[in-house]
Motif scaffolding. Structure first.
Motif, PDB file in Angstrom:
ATOM      1  N   VAL A   1       0.912  -1.085   0.029  1.00 38.11           N
ATOM      2  CA  VAL A   1       0.087  -0.067  -0.058  1.00 38.11           C
ATOM      3  C   VAL A   1       0.940   1.297   0.106  1.00 38.11           C
ATOM      4  CG1 VAL A   1      -1.782  -1.183   1.364  1.00 38.11           C
ATOM      5  CG2 VAL A   1       0.006   0.066   2.523  1.00 38.11           C
ATOM      6  N   ASP A   2       0.370   2.515  -0.198  1.00 39.69           N
ATOM      7  CA  ASP A   2       1.125   3.770  -0.040  1.00 39.69           C
ATOM      8  C   ASP A   2       1.363   3.832   1.207  1.00 39.69           C
ATOM      9  OD1 ASP A   2      -1.388   4.733   0.805  1.00 39.69           O
ATOM     10  OD2 ASP A   2      -1.698   5.612  -1.199  1.00 39.69           O
ATOM     11  N   TYR A   3       2.008   5.032   1.619  1.00 38.10           N
ATOM     12  CA  TYR A   3       2.471   5.468   2.824  1.00 38.10           C
ATOM     13  C   TYR A   3       1.240   5.857   3.876  1.00 38.10           C
ATOM     14  CZ  TYR A   3       4.492   7.531   7.071  1.00 38.10           C
ATOM     15  OH  TYR A   3       4.851   7.806   8.350  1.00 38.10           O
ATOM     16  N   LYS A   4       0.311   6.438   2.944  1.00 42.50           N
ATOM     17  CA  LYS A   4      -0.806   7.132   3.794  1.00 42.50           C
ATOM     18  C   LYS A   4      -1.789   5.835   4.262  1.00 42.50           C
ATOM     19  CE  LYS A   4      -4.883  10.201   3.228  1.00 42.50           C
ATOM     20  NZ  LYS A   4      -5.607  10.983   2.186  1.00 42.50           N
ATOM     21  N   ALA A   5      -2.008   5.054   3.534  1.00 43.40           N
ATOM     22  CA  ALA A   5      -2.834   3.824   3.793  1.00 43.40           C
ATOM     23  C   ALA A   5      -2.139   3.104   5.048  1.00 43.40           C
ATOM     24  CB  ALA A   5      -3.082   2.826   2.765  1.00 43.40           C
ATOM     25  N   TYR A   6      -0.728   2.817   4.679  1.00 42.87           N
ATOM     26  CA  TYR A   6      -0.037   2.049   5.948  1.00 42.87           C
ATOM     27  C   TYR A   6      -0.066   2.840   7.304  1.00 42.87           C
ATOM     28  CZ  TYR A   6       4.280   1.042   8.263  1.00 42.87           C
ATOM     29  OH  TYR A   6       5.495   0.988   9.238  1.00 42.87           O
ATOM     30  N   LYS A   7      -0.074   4.046   7.242  1.00 39.38           N
ATOM     31  CA  LYS A   7      -0.002   4.811   8.501  1.00 39.38           C
ATOM     32  C   LYS A   7      -1.220   4.748   9.149  1.00 39.38           C
ATOM     33  CE  LYS A   7       1.619   9.236  10.638  1.00 39.38           C
ATOM     34  NZ  LYS A   7       0.439   9.178  11.810  1.00 39.38           N
ATOM     35  N   ALA A   8      -2.387   4.891   8.407  1.00 36.19           N
ATOM     36  CA  ALA A   8      -3.732   4.970   8.885  1.00 36.19           C
ATOM     37  C   ALA A   8      -3.999   3.414   9.470  1.00 36.19           C
ATOM     38  CB  ALA A   8      -4.518   5.135   7.658  1.00 36.19           C
ATOM     39  N   HIS A   9      -3.382   2.531   8.912  1.00 32.58           N
ATOM     40  CA  HIS A   9      -3.345   1.038   9.282  1.00 32.58           C
ATOM     41  C   HIS A   9      -2.858   0.616  10.627  1.00 32.58           C
ATOM     42  CE1 HIS A   9      -4.047  -3.143   8.981  1.00 32.58           C
ATOM     43  NE2 HIS A   9      -2.801  -3.491   9.225  1.00 32.58           N
ATOM     44  N   VAL A  10      -1.654   1.316  10.870  1.00 31.79           N
ATOM     45  CA  VAL A  10      -0.886   0.993  12.078  1.00 31.79           C
ATOM     46  C   VAL A  10      -1.310   2.063  13.146  1.00 31.79           C
ATOM     47  CG1 VAL A  10       1.111   0.067  10.689  1.00 31.79           C
ATOM     48  CG2 VAL A  10       1.162   2.317  11.179  1.00 31.79           C
ATOM     49  N   ASP A  11      -1.810   2.964  12.781  1.00 33.22           N
ATOM     50  CA  ASP A  11      -2.265   4.104  13.860  1.00 33.22           C
ATOM     51  C   ASP A  11      -3.478   3.524  14.316  1.00 33.22           C
ATOM     52  OD1 ASP A  11      -0.338   5.802  13.561  1.00 33.22           O
ATOM     53  OD2 ASP A  11      -1.582   7.213  12.331  1.00 33.22           O
ATOM     54  N   LYS A  12      -4.287   2.569  13.814  1.00 37.46           N
ATOM     55  CA  LYS A  12      -5.277   1.905  14.338  1.00 37.46           C
ATOM     56  C   LYS A  12      -4.908   0.764  15.048  1.00 37.46           C
ATOM     57  CE  LYS A  12      -8.770   3.954  10.932  1.00 37.46           C
ATOM     58  NZ  LYS A  12      -9.606   3.322   9.893  1.00 37.46           N
ATOM     59  N   GLY A  13      -3.910   0.647  15.309  1.00 39.55           N
ATOM     60  CA  GLY A  13      -3.200  -0.902  15.826  1.00 39.55           C
ATOM     61  C   GLY A  13      -3.070  -2.013  15.041  1.00 39.55           C
ATOM     62  N   GLY A  14      -3.025  -1.844  13.649  1.00 36.49           N
ATOM     63  CA  GLY A  14      -2.784  -2.815  12.760  1.00 36.49           C
ATOM     64  C   GLY A  14      -1.365  -3.247  12.484  1.00 36.49           C
ATOM     65  N   MET A  15      -0.894  -4.063  11.899  1.00 32.95           N
ATOM     66  CA  MET A  15       0.423  -4.384  11.595  1.00 32.95           C
ATOM     67  C   MET A  15       0.760  -4.330  10.389  1.00 32.95           C
ATOM     68  SD  MET A  15       2.796  -5.539  13.453  1.00 32.95           S
ATOM     69  CE  MET A  15       4.708  -5.570  13.029  1.00 32.95           C
ATOM     70  N   GLY A  16       1.968  -3.733  10.077  1.00 35.71           N
ATOM     71  CA  GLY A  16       2.325  -3.320   8.738  1.00 35.71           C
ATOM     72  C   GLY A  16       4.116  -3.321   9.192  1.00 35.71           C
ATOM     73  N   ARG A  17       4.564  -3.248   7.875  1.00 35.44           N
ATOM     74  CA  ARG A  17       6.035  -3.210   7.973  1.00 35.44           C
ATOM     75  C   ARG A  17       6.584  -2.268   6.667  1.00 35.44           C
ATOM     76  NH1 ARG A  17       8.755  -6.582   4.043  1.00 35.44           N
ATOM     77  NH2 ARG A  17       7.503  -7.803   2.989  1.00 35.44           N
ATOM     78  N   GLU A  18       7.645  -1.692   7.087  1.00 35.15           N
ATOM     79  CA  GLU A  18       8.370  -0.957   5.790  1.00 35.15           C
ATOM     80  C   GLU A  18       9.768  -1.562   5.372  1.00 35.15           C
ATOM     81  OE1 GLU A  18       9.136   3.781   6.148  1.00 35.15           O
ATOM     82  OE2 GLU A  18      10.781   2.588   6.987  1.00 35.15           O
TER      83      GLU A  18
END
Length: 522
Positions: free
Chosen positions: A221-238
């Motif tokens: 995903v793009d960074y905006k979608a990534y940040k929104a996901h992890v800010d809600k407690g979701g897991m992501g990686r860079e």
């Protein structure tokens, strides 16, 4: 060390006598004040609040599962161990059993004519040095189908008097895969003599887990979608990749994030220079904060403000502020990080590095180094209770020595002579009669029972199963692997041991088997 005689002298009460016949059932309510949970020796410690459970499940990606290290600390001994312990006399009442529940149609595979139980798997955790570790464990019967048995030292660090972080159980684990889901630890139940006195005659733990989740395939995903996901407690990686100039240009023109390192005075040009490109160059938080004016973004190789592309005449001067980028890292990465980014820990306990960048203009002939960022998110689906999905082994206590048992686990570490017969990614088994184990003074292990077995470390926490039925893949838990021994000093592990399961063990188990973990938020 612990005054063990104190516990053997205590009256066990009518509850144990009433439930200590074969096939005893679990009774009591889910409250901490019910008779079933009133064992004075039980210590219950919270592992993970329900709101963080899905984040922790998402943390254990296949790559992390494969790269985690065997937990060796506090689990081995070597030498001519001749003095036998007193497991034969450790019974403190009548023998008893609790019947298993099984999923006879499911199998974790076969190994030399033995059907491997899907109840057995790996427990993963992060130790207090930030290292991802693993041991073995098994699902065991409980009222709310939510209980895992493993070794106490695989859950609780007696040096810091705290449980380990990010604890999960993966039944039927195989080569980095979680075929029956990931179950995040909610509460760990131990004997007070293990957590307080580090007494390995009580080196067992019963962990209540939340309902399972299954990781869905990662999405780019793009960074905006990534940040929104992890800010809600979701897991992501860079993911950061070093690339050439052409790849950097192509990626950033599509809106992807990148950075450039090694920009010096010879690389820089002004915004009006023919072919000038605006790039992100990282700086410190303090230097970034001192820059006056607007915060700009980079897109399509042009500087933007509030989503609108600026024409070249309005481009900001070199050194203007760019939007920040937040990177989620492990504790080990956090501790090791020495770069210009700002390190901090948020309210959820996430380890973060915020990166601050400014605008620089460079010519296309620049010799700077180029990097692009890719962002991935992991989502999870709810799959229900552990015991409903894989079943649960029965439980037994005060059993005589000399009975035949199977032990299952995931040995991995090398023998002391350097030979490494196991990978740790597939389940293995041993079979033999229990006997009194050697005394291991280092761990105050005086009442262990053992079986002859060439398991190496990694099998810690795996079950000792009485009356294991190959067709149903169930039996009765009669111990958990605590120590891996080279008992004759020849640099080859030859025994695994377990604390003797007596009425006190049953009390801790019964306490844990009646605890409810609640529901995971959707």
């Amino acid at each position: 060390m612990n005054p063990r005689v104190k516990h053997l002298a205590l009256p066990l009460g009518g509850a144990l006598v009433a439930t200590s016949m074969a096939g005893a059932t679990l009774t009591g309510t889910a409250t901490a004040t019910s008779p079933a949970s009133a064992d004075p020796d039980a210590k219950t410690t919270t592992l993970t609040p329900s709101g963080n459970a899905k984040t922790i499940a998402g943390y254990w990606t296949p790559s992390r599962l494969k790269s985690a290290k065997t937990y060796v600390s506090d689990s081995t001994a070597s030498g001519r161990l001749r003095k036998l312990g007193s497991a034969k006399g450790a019974a403190d009442g009548r023998p008893g059993t609790v019947a298993p529940t099984g999923e006879g149609g499911k199998s974790a595979g076969r190994s030399k004519n033995v059907n491997l139980p899907i109840t057995v798997g790996k427990v993963f955790f992060v130790d207090h040095k930030g290292q991802e570790r693993w041991c073995s464990g098994t699902s065991v019967q409980s009222k709310f189908r939510n209980l895992v048995a493993t070794a106490g030292h695989c859950v609780y660090d007696t040096d810091t008097n705290k449980p380990y972080d990010n604890f999960v159980f993966i039944p039927g684990y195989h080569q980095g895969k979680a075929p029956w889901g990931i179950y995040v630890g909610a509460k760990v139940n131990t004997h007070d003599d293990f957590t307080v006195y580090e007494d390995y005659d009580y080196d067992y733990a019963f962990v209540n887990v939340y309902d399972g989740v299954k990781q869905l395939p990662e999405r780019l995903v793009d960074y905006k979608a990534y940040k929104a996901h992890v800010d809600k407690g979701g897991m992501g990686r860079e993911e950061v990749r070093a690339v050439d100039r052409a790849t950097y240009d192509e990626w950033t023109k599509k809106g992807g994030l990148g950075k450039v390192e090694g920009v010096d005075s010879s690389d820089q040009v002004g915004p009006q220079y023919k072919g000038a490109v605006a790039v992100a160059v990282e700086t410190t938080k303090d230097a970034w904060s001192r820059v006056p004016g607007r915060v700009y973004g980079l897109k399509d190789d042009k500087v933007t403000f509030r989503g609108a592309t600026l024409d070249q005449a309005r481009w900001p001067r070199s050194g203007s502020k760019l939007e920040t980028r937040v990177e989620h890292v492990t504790k080990a990465e956090y501790d090791a990080y020495k770069g210009p980014g700002h390190k901090h820990v948020d309210a959820r306990g996430n380890y973060l590095v915020t990166h601050y960048s400014v605008v620089k203009y460079i010519a296309k002939t620049s010799t700077a180094k180029y990097f692009v960022f890719r962002h991935y998110v992991t989502e999870v689906a709810h799959i229900g209770r552990l015991g409903d999905n894989v079943g649960g082994q029965g439980f037994s206590w005060n059993q005589k020595l000399g009975k035949k048992v199977f032990t299952f686990g995931y040995p991995s570490y090398a023998h002391l002579d350097g030979n490494r017969p196991y990978s740790g990614h597939t389940m293995k088994w041993c079979y033999g009669k229990t006997s009194a184990a050697p005394v291991v003074a280092k761990y105050n292990a005086q009442e262990h029972q053992a079986v002859r077995c060439a398991f190496t470390p990694g099998a810690s926490g795996g079950p000792f199963l009485l009356q294991y039925k190959n067709s149903k893949r169930t039996g009765y838990l009669n111990g958990v692997v605590s120590l891996t021994l080279d008992s004759d000093g020849n640099d080859r592990y030859d025994q695994v041991t377990t604390p003797y399961f007596n009425g006190e063990t049953y009390g801790i188990y019964r306490h844990a088997a009646n605890l409810w973990t609640g529901r995971l938020p959707r």
